[in-house]
Design an enzyme around this catalytic site. Structure first.
Site: not given
Length: 551
Positions: A37, A262, A272
RNA sequence: UCCCGAGUGGUGUAGUGGUAGCACAGCAGACUUUGACUCUGUUAGUAUAAGUUCGAUUCUUAUUUCGGGUGCCA
């Protein structure tokens, strides 16, 4: 005879793919995608996904698209898209095609109409708050919205008017009609379209309704004929929805979603939101601050793309949540730089040494190898004269046991030069050491002194020909291994994560240092030129220290 | 215990129904014109309990621990 191990270790995704290949599933095609994204910079965690997706394609002669998941225009920007493209390219990967989820907005809309026509989606007028209330909890089933049985005709009309901009943000939402009692919350009639009258960075004002991730991602994968849709563990609960959508629709194919864990790297954060906070609140200089775990930060710190790819291969791919020690990343960059970095000398905290028995105006241009094990990397000229600078640390008046550096009455080798002996310590009125008087043995250039052995080898620069430099010593950004576990991660920002040294002197050859090269300043670490560097003032960043085995 | 996922040295990761391997880290030593590199040696592991089996880390069950899940974010 030893057969060199060149094949990469297997992991469960490689096994799934090789099995698919052996059964000719997907006509033996392998197509992956990396779907970020564009709402922030890529970080080391993304690197793991990038290496997996592009790597999987490469290994199997397949394809890998770069696809921007740009369905939430409020948080996304072109700047982030550009940075992402730059970082993926820098890592050394070439995408087969560049796509955007927004490329599919019209198709996504038509598929939604199809869902409505099949009675599998409905327009809901419940408020966001009510939808939440109706959804139930983890242990209690949800209840159906009063709008759930709205007629197909009415749904079609309302959805068209949603697109036409007749309603306010949040007034209606399009929901998939699945199962409000499902133990999987994602299946309790998830919203698939919301009204958001905002400008989109690519489609402009063409749309005021935007599709949700779950609905968009699976269809985008299908449109691109992705065979293996690799994502992180938190999407495992979404897989039933991913599959449900594709089962209802006539899409080109039905990709297989496979989840992996992850990356979690000690002493870093990859959220983020938090990374953004570090930047906006100026705890770091920007997204590319060398302390940031972003690709841009690692690049500026001097990490090579090869070292990052090597790291991603070493840590493996599994479904286990695990923490990787910083030592692994450091090992990877040292391993690369040890082989590839040019050697040079830089004195971080200078101490003047006058070689009393060396001729006053003599200058010797010594030739020193750029690399101790790789003669093919050539030699450089390093001037030597009566006044040189050594590292303040490399002299001690009261040396501890096993000291391998300079002290009064002892001899050390000046790297690539002569053996010197310290005769006298010069101090100022405050008793601080300001200079050393040493004598050199003229018969020790390129050979060992006879009958004795120097205590060690130290680095140095010639005072007159050396250049001033600013050297930035970076350390881990956080003081604890898992800053995310803190009440406030800002409380554990390492106050000493950056030390700027302004009175450094580097050898003459470093005047020609370039942004592309990496250097090992002998005995102090690996460094690279920083983009802040000018011809007046050289600026170097420390990428990583050398391993240090002294106690 | 509402659903899903995962438990192998300090860390990460392989492997097989038959002696658990590799890497990083650690420790010890050798070498060294970088206390680097390199080389050698070495410490340390199958979450627990039952069951199946000649034999289980692997298969079964239970237990337990950890992670994820209640956005009109992705």
């Amino acid at each position: 005879m030893q057969i060199p191990q060149t094949t990469s270790p297997t992991h469960f995704i490689r096994q799934i793919i090789s099995n698919d290949l052996s059964t000719n599933k997907n006509n033996s095609n392998v197509a992956t995608r990396f779907p970020p994204e564009p709402n922030g910079y890529l970080h080391i965690g993304h690197a793991k996904s990038i290496c997996l997706n592009f790597g999987t394609a490469l290994e199997n002669n397949g394809t890998c698209n770069l696809r921007f998941d740009d369905t939430n225009p409020e948080k996304e920007s072109i700047e982030y898209m550009e940075s992402i493209k730059r970082d993926v390219a820098w890592l050394g990967f070439e995408w087969t095609e560049l796509r955007h989820a927004s490329d599919y907005f019209e198709q996504l809309y038509q598929y939604a109409v199809e869902l409505i026509q099949k009675g599998l989606a409905y327009v809901d007028s419940l408020s966001a708050e009510d939808i939440r209330l109706y959804r139930g909890t983890l242990t209690q089933a949800g209840k159906e919205s009063p709008d759930r049985n709205r007629s197909i005709t009415e749904n079609l009309d309302l959805f068209a008017r949603m697109r036409a901009g007749e309603f306010a943000d949040g007034q209606y939402v399009l929901r998939a009609k699945i199962d409000m009692a499902s133990p999987n919350m994602n299946m309790r009639d998830p919203a698939i379209y919301r009204i958001r009258s905002v400008h989109h960075q690519r489609t402009g004002d063409a749309w005021c309704i935007y599709p949700m991730y779950d609905y968009t991602h699976c269809i985008s994968d299908a449109i691109e004929n992705i065979t293996h849709s690799l994502c992180t563990l938190e999407f495992a609960d979404h897989r039933p929805l991913y599959d449900w959508v594709l089962e209802q629709l006539q899409t080109p194919c039905h990709p297989q979603q496979i989840e992996f864990a992850r990356l979690q790297l000690e002493y870093t954060i990859v959220s983020k939101r938090k990374l953004n906070q570090l930047v906006t609140e100026k705890h770091v200089s920007g997204w590319d601050d060398p302390r940031m775990p972003t690709i841009a930060g690692l690049r500026r710190a001097g990490f090579t793309s090869q070292s990052i790819k090597d790291f991603c291969e070493r840590i493996g791919i599994t479904k286990q949540n695990s923490w990787i020690e910083m030592g692994v990343l450091e090992y990877c960059i040292r391993e690369d730089l040890n082989v590839n970095a040019f050697r040079a000398m830089a004195v971080l905290e200078p101490l003047r040494v006058v070689i009393t028995n060396y001729p006053k105006d003599k200058i010797e241009n010594l030739e020193i190898s750029n690399h101790p094990q790789r003669e093919e990397l050539g030699k450089r000229i390093v001037p030597f004269s009566k006044t040189i600078l050594i590292e303040n640390d490399d002299f001690s008046e009261n040396p501890p046991a096993k000291y391998k550096r300079l002290s009064v009455g002892e001899e050390v080798r000046l790297r690539g030069s002569y053996v010197i002996c310290c005769d006298e310590v010069i101090k100022n009125a405050d008793g601080e050491i300001i200079e050393l008087h040493c004598s050199y043995d003229e018969n020790t250039l390129g050979k060992n002194p006879e009958g004795r052995k120097a205590k060690g080898v130290i680095h140095w620069v010639d005072e007159a020909s050396s250049h001033a430099a600013e050297i930035r010593l970076y350390d881990r950004l956080f003081t604890v291994p898992q800053p995310d576990n803190e009440e406030n991660f800002l409380d554990v920002v390492n106050p000493n994560s950056l030390q700027i040294l302004n009175s450094c002197r580097v050898e003459a050859s470093l005047k020609e240092a370039t942004l592309e090269h990496r250097y090992q300043f002998e005995r102090t670490g690996y460094f690279c030129l920083d983009s802040d560097s000018t011809s007046e003032k050289l600026v170097f960043n420390r990428t990583v220290t050398l391993r240090d085995s002294k106690e």
